[in-house]
Design a protein around this motif. Sequence first.
Motif, mmCIF file in Angstrom:
data_model
loop_
_atom_site.group_PDB
_atom_site.id
_atom_site.type_symbol
_atom_site.label_atom_id
_atom_site.label_comp_id
_atom_site.label_asym_id
_atom_site.label_seq_id
_atom_site.Cartn_x
_atom_site.Cartn_y
_atom_site.Cartn_z
ATOM 1 N N THR A 25 0.802 -1.231 0.000
ATOM 2 C CA THR A 25 0.000 0.000 0.000
ATOM 3 C C THR A 25 0.831 1.276 0.000
ATOM 4 N N CYS A 26 2.035 1.237 0.572
ATOM 5 C CA CYS A 26 2.869 2.434 0.597
ATOM 6 C C CYS A 26 4.315 2.057 0.888
ATOM 7 N N GLU A 51 4.205 6.333 -10.395
ATOM 8 C CA GLU A 51 4.122 7.789 -10.191
ATOM 9 C C GLU A 51 4.698 8.528 -11.399
ATOM 10 N N ASN A 90 -1.003 15.008 -1.130
ATOM 11 C CA ASN A 90 -2.128 14.166 -0.724
ATOM 12 C C ASN A 90 -3.517 14.766 -0.937
ATOM 13 N N THR A 94 4.532 11.678 4.158
ATOM 14 C CA THR A 94 4.574 10.222 4.294
ATOM 15 C C THR A 94 3.785 9.516 3.198
ATOM 16 N N PHE A 95 2.643 10.075 2.822
ATOM 17 C CA PHE A 95 1.789 9.403 1.839
ATOM 18 C C PHE A 95 1.769 10.106 0.479
ATOM 19 N N SER A 96 2.643 11.091 0.286
ATOM 20 C CA SER A 96 2.721 11.729 -1.030
ATOM 21 C C SER A 96 3.161 10.708 -2.072
ATOM 22 N N ASN A 128 1.742 8.033 -2.884
ATOM 23 C CA ASN A 128 1.554 6.645 -2.458
ATOM 24 C C ASN A 128 0.978 5.826 -3.620
ATOM 25 N N SER A 143 -3.079 5.751 -4.424
ATOM 26 C CA SER A 143 -3.649 6.932 -5.076
ATOM 27 C C SER A 143 -3.140 7.075 -6.502
#
Length: 442
Positions: free
Chosen positions: A86-87, A95, A116, A309-311, A313, A316
């Motif tokens: 997931t990440c 990306e 995000n 942290t989730f940029s 990811n 998404s």
Amino acid sequence: MVGSQVGQRSKDIFTRARRVFPDGTSRVTVERNPEPLYIERGIGSYLFDVDDNRFLDLNGNFTALIHGHAFVPVVEALTRQVQRGTCFANPTESEIELAELLCHRIPHVERVRFVNTGTEAVLFAIKAARAFTGRSKVAKLEGAYHGAYDWAEVSVAATPDNWGDAAAPSSTAFYRGMPASVLDEVVVLRFNDTENARQLLSFHGHSLAAVILDPMPSRGGLTAPKPEFIAAVQDTARKNGVLVIADEVLNLRQSFRGASALYGLVPDLITMGKIIGGGLPIGAIGGREEVMRVFDASAGRPLLPQGGTFSANPLSITAGLAAMKHLDHAAFAKLDELGHVVRDGVGRAISKRRASLCITGAASLFRIHPMAVAPKDNREAYLSSGPSKLMKQLGDFFVENGVMFPHAAAASLSTAMTRADAELVVDVFGGFLDSHRECWKA
């Protein structure tokens, strides 16, 4: 079962929610009547609440779901990615693929950074403009929403009591305790007020890092910009070394190439979100390579450090890539046609009854206003208590007739909808006019 008022299960769940959330909800935009409808699932263009009522969804999670709910290509792509992870702290190839798609499709996007949310995209675009120019002030449109960053929130909720002079609007606080220093660093413009915008940008130009424009502000009435207004803002900004930021977090859905391309705007930076995430949280900053270089950390600390942290990811990014690949020219042609059916049908219903309402919008977006003449800017779109009550009645009527209709915001269509869905919107609106004649009669 067709839509109705809030069912018992939603009421019971809301009782639980009030024990853990300040007002029973997790975001201020949740509509209540007096309880919110709790959703159990979404399929295509329809939502089903926990009481098994069905609703045609004109909200689309605030315009993000351009393909509707549970879009099969997105579901399949996400299923594959979840099984892989997931990440990660490391980058993924996906990306790059989404960034390549955006750079190829959206004019003036030469480099991209992912974040995000749309709020983060605007936040970092403003910071990038400051880092590039060395200036701190920002200019923005009165009433335009650009997310939850202090400088972007100035004058979002301006009212006749505080919005000040028409030629030089006041900078007003969005929340209690907003620092006065923030208000001092924001210059407020009126949408489509060409000459005053030119004068204000010229006067403050030496201290402005950027002017941020939504090409068609939803909260400002969802009205098209005048070509001369776009030209004046753009030309004056260029002459004064001010960067132009196009906020297309919402309006990127207006065409295959976005909204700026439709209205002649040539921005230095573009903020994106909503549709580019395929229904998952995402934001992106794109723009000229020279300006985007402020993020470059290849030679040490960049002018503007940006992490998260989730940029970028993989969930998404993967969902967004699947969604955007299916947003081809045919998809936009379908959305344009559906939008025309709704706006034309609602307009004819208004004319037939000589009702004191109007409709604005473009492409797959529309707004209904409780006024006879379409508003030109935020001040004309502002609703006092009487018109606001009428719009609440309209929203309730739509829900009672199986259509989820957003209050005081842009309604949006999806590729999952059919012509019959669009005609349902027109029919329900006509039913409201016939059953609430005493409310709208001029």
